[in-house]
Motif scaffolding. Structure first.
Motif, short mmCIF file in Angstrom:
data_model
loop_
_atom_site.label_atom_id
_atom_site.label_comp_id
_atom_site.label_asym_id
_atom_site.label_seq_id
_atom_site.Cartn_x
_atom_site.Cartn_y
_atom_site.Cartn_z
N PHE A 74 16.57 58.47 57.18
CA PHE A 74 15.41 59.02 57.18
C PHE A 74 14.13 57.93 56.81
N GLY A 75 13.15 58.11 57.57
CA GLY A 75 12.12 57.05 57.54
C GLY A 75 12.36 56.00 58.50
N ASP A 76 13.51 55.84 59.37
CA ASP A 76 13.85 54.82 60.47
C ASP A 76 13.78 55.77 61.84
N ARG A 79 17.24 54.95 63.64
CA ARG A 79 18.58 55.45 62.98
C ARG A 79 18.58 56.77 62.71
N LEU A 80 17.70 57.65 62.57
CA LEU A 80 17.52 58.92 62.62
C LEU A 80 17.94 59.56 64.02
N ALA A 81 17.58 58.88 65.08
CA ALA A 81 17.95 59.55 66.42
C ALA A 81 19.34 59.21 66.78
N ARG A 82 19.92 58.07 66.07
CA ARG A 82 21.42 57.79 66.15
C ARG A 82 22.12 58.86 65.39
N ARG A 157 11.48 63.09 54.38
CA ARG A 157 12.23 64.16 55.02
C ARG A 157 11.35 65.16 55.82
N ILE A 158 10.10 65.27 55.15
CA ILE A 158 9.19 66.54 55.64
C ILE A 158 8.70 65.71 57.18
N ALA A 159 8.41 64.58 57.06
CA ALA A 159 7.78 64.03 58.26
C ALA A 159 8.71 63.70 59.35
N ALA A 160 9.83 63.63 58.97
CA ALA A 160 11.09 63.69 60.15
C ALA A 160 11.02 64.90 60.93
N GLN A 161 10.42 66.13 60.61
CA GLN A 161 10.50 67.37 61.03
C GLN A 161 9.03 67.64 61.89
N LEU A 162 8.89 68.42 62.83
CA LEU A 162 7.73 68.96 63.40
C LEU A 162 7.00 69.61 62.15
#
Length: 200
Positions: A74-76, A79-82, A157-162
């Motif tokens: 999270f934050g990258d 890496r999150l896509a992987r 974590r919040i920013a990783a979601q819509l």
């Protein structure tokens, strides 16, 4: 079989809403439970995660150290896509198998509880989608106070979601969980009655 989605944002109370639906006798297939199953010790999914992110994401007993994995992913965005490329297909397959089992049992409606429903797959194929809502500030406070996250981790974590404010505009079926937890049951009943009417 009618398929109803349940989604929201981290810290909005999706798991609590799912449990309330189960208590009402509805079959719920939970993507969080699926994720735990496909990342269990000894699984192919966990082996692939360890190969990608390193053995530092494993505990001494060979289980997944979720905090260590989150710290890396999270934050990258790359890496999150992987991470998602490894986990999401396995989660979908696990949930599809549970859905087939319910259909074979003659169930007429199933609820799929999916945190990243809109992000990962969209609403196609669902008869209706319910969004559980709480304002971003409430999400942040719950993650810090109830899950022990640092504000920075919670923000990542919040920013990783819509954004939840966008999700709530994508469906008429919004469960408001911005207040105390004891109000949630009435909200779930209210929205589910609307969904059930639309399925009839």
């Amino acid at each position: 079989m009618k398929v109803v989605g349940l989604t929201g944002g981290i810290g909005t109370g999706k798991s609590a809403a799912a449990e309330l639906l189960v208590r009402r006798g509805l079959p719920v297939i939970d993507a969080d439970k699926a994720a735990r199953a496909v990342q269990a010790a000894g699984s192919q999914g966990l082996a692939e995660l360890a190969s990608e992110f390193g053995s530092g994401i494993l505990t001494g007993t060979g289980d997944l150290d979720r905090q260590a994995l989150a710290a890396q992913a999270f934050g990258d965005p790359e890496r999150l896509a992987r991470l998602n490329a490894i986990v999401h297909p396995r989660v979908r397959a696990w949930m599809a198998e549970r859905q087939r089992e319910l259909e074979e049992r003659g169930e007429r409606v199933v609820v799929l509880s999916i945190p990243l429903l809109y992000e990962a797959r969209g609403a196609e194929g669902f008869s209706a989608v319910m969004v559980i809502y709480a304002p971003r500030a409430t999400q942040l406070r719950r993650l810090v106070e109830q899950r022990g996250m640092t504000p920075a981790d919670a923000e990542a974590r919040i920013a990783a979601q819509l954004p939840i404010e966008e999700k709530r505009l994508l469906t008429p079926y919004v469960i408001d969980n911005s207040g105390p937890l004891d109000r949630l049951a009435a909200e779930v009943d209210r929205v589910w009655s609307q969904v059930a009417a639309s399925l009839a």
